[in-house]
Design an enzyme around this catalytic site. Structure first.
Site, PDB file in Angstrom:
ATOM      1  N   ASP A  49     126.087 -70.659  39.977  1.00 51.70           N
ATOM      2  CA  ASP A  49     124.977 -70.918  39.076  1.00 51.70           C
ATOM      3  C   ASP A  49     123.682 -71.023  39.877  1.00 51.70           C
ATOM      4  O   ASP A  49     123.551 -71.870  40.758  1.00 51.70           O
ATOM      5  CB  ASP A  49     125.262 -72.227  38.334  1.00 51.70           C
ATOM      6  CG  ASP A  49     124.155 -72.564  37.366  1.00 51.70           C
ATOM      7  OD1 ASP A  49     123.758 -71.664  36.617  1.00 51.70           O
ATOM      8  OD2 ASP A  49     123.685 -73.716  37.384  1.00 51.70           O
ATOM      9  N   THR A  85     119.490 -68.007  35.488  1.00 44.56           N
ATOM     10  CA  THR A  85     118.707 -68.664  36.518  1.00 44.56           C
ATOM     11  C   THR A  85     118.676 -67.832  37.790  1.00 44.56           C
ATOM     12  O   THR A  85     117.684 -67.823  38.495  1.00 44.56           O
ATOM     13  CB  THR A  85     119.282 -70.050  36.824  1.00 44.56           C
ATOM     14  OG1 THR A  85     120.677 -69.906  37.003  1.00 44.56           O
ATOM     15  CG2 THR A  85     119.024 -70.988  35.695  1.00 44.56           C
ATOM     16  N   ASP A 116     126.466 -73.238  30.596  1.00 40.72           N
ATOM     17  CA  ASP A 116     125.698 -72.002  30.483  1.00 40.72           C
ATOM     18  C   ASP A 116     126.061 -71.265  29.207  1.00 40.72           C
ATOM     19  O   ASP A 116     125.196 -70.808  28.463  1.00 40.72           O
ATOM     20  CB  ASP A 116     125.976 -71.077  31.681  1.00 40.72           C
ATOM     21  CG  ASP A 116     125.172 -71.479  32.901  1.00 40.72           C
ATOM     22  OD1 ASP A 116     124.571 -72.573  32.855  1.00 40.72           O
ATOM     23  OD2 ASP A 116     125.127 -70.713  33.875  1.00 40.72           O
TER      24      ASP A 116
END
Lengths: 541, 545
Positions: A73, A106, A404
């Site tokens: 992530d 991201t 997410d």
């Protein structure tokens, strides 16, 4: 010029001090500052580049205390990197704000910003004024976003028809370590969001979704509980482990004789009085239990504790109880069961009780810890995702991944428009921007081209991470997109034999993609606009 | 290593710098301070990034902010910081210009000082020149008719947009200048600045920023039970309190002696009763939304939830004031005698998700004398700079609304003033002539810097401008976007005349002050460290022994 900021001499050869601690401060100005910033940004971007896409790799981050995080992530990697360079910190913030707002993409946003800066570097070398580069980028970004909106397709879904949502959630999960099991997790994420979503207002309150993790078992045992999971057990081991049709009294007062808040003192002078006090306490307990019973409750959930005597009494009167349940959980239980939180025994009544179809204590493996599952609630507006996994790192990563996925589904509930992933949207935008470049008068033309090149970095990285020949794969898709006028063509990362992302079900939310482009451009503008940096020098101690 | 620097000779005790040398030394220091903000001017101006010793970075284009963060210790340099600050407080914009003016004035007269012209002569001429310049601005300024609503609005928007053009927001300046004007238009005649709340939420696109004509604030810390309260009301009555709604000991130091155990229950009941009375009286007043500056505890939260009311505790006082202004009602410090009259109301109350936060929105307010700007942007630094830029824009709009005269920006007014003073100088005899022409030359520093920052050939463009102004085209200035000159009045690059008047007056006053100093005596406590007195913050300040 660069040396300025250290010491200045006046006409008489005397140095003079203008700023506090001037001799210790460092200052970088002009193009040198820009170059150093771009350098820092590029470093960050190179780190993240390889974790993009379904075949992207994870990073291991070892914290200062030796704790290990393994993640894919972007926001988490950035945060754990704890860079000391100012510009790198800005990139971290960038990832964070994408995370706060959209929750996904991201990595892409950082990669895009890095690519834009990299392109800007060569433009700076050509002697173009940084602000004009930024202006050009912004114009190009506006164009790209407009184009995105034109190629976006609206997704249709309802509470009963969730196929499309599940596909998207599983795209998000595709790049994570949990992708083996992504179909099921995607279903969980979609169901979780839809059970708390207010489809009319297009609002999703995240506080109603709780994610609980527990190390042990396998990822496959992850489940969605339409109710609440509380990491507590019954206060007495002999209390029943399962209660059907539970009427729950939710109390925020302790099971003990009431105490005034004002400072008080009771002098016990004789034995009789002492007896009376004991008697009084006992009677109070009896009374409290009776009040609960009278209200019709067969389970008590208490925010505070109670002593062993009360515990024993509760067992005797066959009133199962749970103690020390935290505030947020109490609230979730109340919402799920439709009960009211009751602050004192006097106010208990039938109407204030919550109802649950079943309250069950479950235990795990050989470990002694138990959890309480409250299910079958009349309004399933509070849900819990319960994640299991082999080790702590997997569980943590699964938690991030599900978060997410939940965010992505939430975004689609808010705005159901989607664009195709796998770099399809990026390539399509790049084509449009590159085409427009030739029509732009003035220096901004260069920025347009640079912007188009930067947009292609995401598909390039995707292809590279998937073991394809990046240039070949991307240029092929690019050519086909133009020839077939089909913005759905992307990089075939999964080697499924088709480039049509619609067939592969690889889609992204429009707002996510849009946000990436805008945020990255914004940050790049900010970085390009800085021409003077003053840093405090090394500390003396 | 070079020999340790002698901390300003005059600070180290031996006053070997005085008179002319000191003036020159001060002038030099000012030049260096001005260099720090020089490149921020204009639409192609750059930003500065300052990192403090805690590693916190500030990125700004705002002259006053940069000057403040520079931490100048040189006495003459400090004067420039002060004028930047005062410009910021008085007008809100033009902080870079004022510093540049002052530095340039000093630079121009440095030669005269060196040649032995008495500072007082210079000061006298400067005063004269400033006076003339200010009069000329007033004469040139174009009045805006207040009765023409649409006209006034467009003037305000253009002023705001001129300010914003040099900031990070420049690409979206149309959007934000509209926002700034809308915000100011909401206010009452006094235009109190604190009635415009600015909330910052990271994430989101710049243009997702919104102006709430009403009040918005972040969801307060809440206790269990909060989620069960309704989050949306139409026309609710709002009660604004300054009471703690918590179960607690009523008097801090009270002590109760309990004679026997039965009394326990009575006391507890009494305590609950006190709280319940308060809650009941709030409920009876008809209020649906309860806001308090002080905490609202869990019992109260649940009590309100039971009765379908909304409550929020620990609301910042500024937000409450804005609510009062827009929703009416008044803040109550007691729950006694709550009546409908002291309650406010609004058309619509709602809790909504903005980015990663939940916000409470009060809109469609009856009085609407307050508003809230909700800013969105990529990173924290970005939003901070946005806030500063919008603050500037809002100040400019306020100023323009009060003093409704505008001049053209982009160096146009400076060139015109410069021409006027040059012409005037030729009509007077004596040293004054030289100094006023120096002043006139100094005014050209703004257009020159604008050119330099944009990477244009400043000499060439200034010559073109001089020619135009000599021919009587008084509004010609630099057009940064086409790399040429243009009629900036027609191009709608406008600034309130007050900005320029204030900048010129402040700058020339600061110069006069710096010039009139011929000796500096510094008390240094202990050693001869220049920084010594300031290194111990707050020591002995405002604290009676």
């Amino acid at each position: 010029m660069a040396a300025m900021g250290q010491l200045v001499f006046d006409e008489f050869g005397k140095p003079f001090i203008i700023l506090r601690n001037q001799d210790k401060k460092r200052r970088i100005v002009g193009i040198e500052a820009l170059k150093s910033h771009i350098m820092a940004a590029k470093n960050v971007y190179n780190t993240l580049r390889t974790s993009l896409g379904p075949k992207g790799l994870d990073k291991v981050l070892v914290g200062p205390d030796g704790d290990v995080t393994i993640t894919n992530d972007g926001a988490t990697i950035m945060q754990e990197m704890r860079p000391s360079h100012e510009i790198a910190k800005l990139m971290v913030e960038l990832a964070k704000s994408q995370d706060d707002e959209i929750g996904d993409g991201t990595t892409s946003v950082v990669v895009l910003a890095g690519a834009l800066l990299e392109q800007a570097e060569s433009l700076l070398d050509k002697g173009i004024h940084p602000i004009r580069i930024a202006d050009g980028y912004e114009m190009a970004a506006a164009l790209a976003v407009k184009h995105l909106e034109s190629i976006a397709e609206s997704l249709t879904f309802s509470k009963d028809n969730v196929g499309a949502l599940t596909d998207i959630a599983s795209t998000t999960l595709g790049s994570k370590v949990v992708n083996r099991y992504r179909k099921e997790l995607a279903k969980i994420a979609v169901e979780a969001v839809l059970s708390v979503a207010d489809l009319e207002h297009r609002d999703v309150d995240f506080e109603l979704i709780k994610i609980v993790t527990k190390v042990g078992a396998q990822l496959e045992d992850t489940m969605l509980i339409k109710g609440v999971l509380v990491d507590k057990d019954m206060s007495h081991p002999q209390m029943p482990k399962e209660i059907k049709d539970a009427h729950i009294a939710i109390l925020t007062c302790p099971f003990e004789p009431p105490k005034p808040k004002t400072k008080h003192k009771l002098d016990v002078t004789t034995v009789e009085e002492y007896q009376k006090l004991r008697e009084y306490e006992k009677q109070k307990f009896e009374q409290m239990v009776q009040q609960v019973k009278d209200a019709g409750a067969n389970l008590v959930i208490c925010q505070w504790g109670f002593d062993d005597e009360a515990n024993h009494l509760l067992l005797q009167r066959e009133l199962p109880a749970v103690r020390w349940v935290g505030g947020p959980e109490i609230e979730l239980i109340a919402i799920a069961t439709g009960g009211r939180i009751v602050p004192r025994f006097e106010e208990l009544s039938k109407a204030k009780l919550g109802f649950a179809g079943s309250v069950k204590e479950i235990s795990f493996g050989t470990a002694r810890d138990r959890m309480l599952v409250i299910e079958g609630c009349p309004s399933s507006r509070a849900v819990t995702v319960f994640i299991r996994g082999g080790n702590k790192m997997i569980v943590d990563e699964a938690k991030r991944s599900i978060h997410d996925a939940i965010c992505v589904v939430r975004n689609l509930v808010k705005d159901p428009r989607v664009v195709y992933g796998g770099g399809a949207a990026d390539i399509s935008c790049a084509n449009v921007v590159a085409e427009a470049a030739d029509k732009v008068p003035g220096l901004e033309q260069y920025s347009y081209r640079a912007f188009a090149d930067a947009l292609e970095v995401i598909p390039l990285a995707l292809a590279e991470n998937s073991g394809l020949n990046p240039i070949e794969a991307v240029s092929e898709v690019k050519a086909r997109q133009i020839k077939e006028k089909n913005p759905r063509l992307g990089v075939d990362c999964m080697h499924k034999g088709t480039n049509d992302m619609k067939e592969q079900c690889v889609v992204e939310a429009l707002i996510g993609k849009r946000q990436q482009i805008l945020l990255a451009t914004q940050l790049v503008r900010m970085i390009l606009k800085i021409d003077d940096v003053r840093l405090p020098g090394e500390k003396e101690d | 290593m070079a020999p340790a620097p002698i901390f300003l000779a005059f600070a180290s005790g031996d006053n070997d710098v005085r008179g002319k040398q000191l003036v020159i030394s001060n002038i030099n220091a000012c030049q260096i301070v001005a260099d720090a903000v020089r490149t921020t001017l204009g639409p192609r101006g750059m930003d500065k990034m300052m990192v403090d010793s805690n590693g916190k970075a500030v990125i700004s284009n705002d002259g006053a902010t940069i000057m403040k963060l520079l931490d100048v210790v040189h006495p003459a340099g400090k004067m420039l910081v002060d004028i930047a600050k005062s410009q910021d407080a008085e007008v809100g914009d033009g902080t870079t210009s004022v510093v540049l003016f002052a530095a340039e004035f000093l630079k121009q007269v440095k030669n005269f000082i060196e040649e032995g012209v008495h500072p007082q002569v210079i000061i006298k001429s400067f005063r004269k020149a400033t006076e003339l310049a200010v009069e000329k601005i007033k004469e040139l300024a174009i009045k805006v008719r207040k009765d023409d609503v649409a006209g006034l609005r467009s003037v305000l928007e253009r002023c705001a947009s001129t300010t914003l053009s040099s900031k990070l927001l420049s690409a979206n300046r149309d959007f934000f200048s509209k926002m700034a004007v809308d915000a100011v238009m909401v206010l009452d005649e006094l235009l109190p600045l604190d009635m415009i709340g600015i909330k910052k939420i990271t994430g989101g696109n710049l243009e997702d920023s919104l102006l709430v004509s009403g009040v918005a604030f972040k969801k307060a810390f809440s206790y269990a039970g909060f989620q069960m309260q309704p989050k949306h009301f139409k026309n609710p009555l709002i009660s604004i309190l300054n009471i703690e709604l918590e179960l607690k000991s009523e008097k801090e130091n009270a002590e109760i002696r309990v004679e026997n155990v039965e009394e326990y229950q009575k006391i507890v009941d009494a305590e609950w009763q006190i709280l319940y009375d308060k809650l009941q009286s709030i409920h009876d007043s008809g209020a649906k939304v309860v806001l308090s500056k002080l905490p609202i505890g869990d019992v109260a939260t649940q009590w309100f939830a039971d009765r379908d009311m909304f409550c929020a505790g620990r609301i910042p006082i500024d937000d409450l004031k804005r609510i009062q202004k827009s929703c009416g009602g008044s803040m109550q410090t007691s729950a006694q005698k709550l009546t409908k009259e002291v309650l406010g109301t609004c058309g619509d109350f709602e809790e909504r998700q903005v980015g990663g936060e939940r916000y409470n929105f009060f809109t469609e307010c009856p009085l609407t004398k307050a508003c809230t700007l909700v800013l969105r942007g990529g990173t924290e630094q970005f939003i901070d700079e946005m806030e500063r830029s919008l603050h500037d824009a809002i100040m400019i709009v306020r100023r323009a609304l009060k003093h409704d005269a505008v001049v053209a920006g982009g160096g146009a007014i400076e060139m015109e003033l410069s021409k006027y003073l040059r012409d005037f100088a030729r009509t007077i005899p004596g040293k004054q002539q030289l100094i006023i022409s120096a002043y006139a030359r100094a005014l050209e520093c703004i257009p020159r810097q604008l050119c330099d920052n944009a990477g244009f050939d400043s000499t060439n463009i200034l010559n073109e401008l001089r020619q135009k102004h000599a021919q009587g085209a008084k509004w010609f200035g630099i057009n940064v976007f086409t790399e040429g000159i243009a009629d900036n009045y027609a191009a709608c690059i406008w600034e309130p005349s007050l900005v320029k008047i204030n900048a010129l007056t402040a700058a020339s006053e600061a110069c006069c002050q710096i010039l009139s100093v011929d000796e500096l005596i510094k008390h240094s406590k202990g050693g001869n460290e220049y920084e010594a007195p300031d290194a111990l913050p707050g020591r002995g300040r405002g604290r009676p022994g």
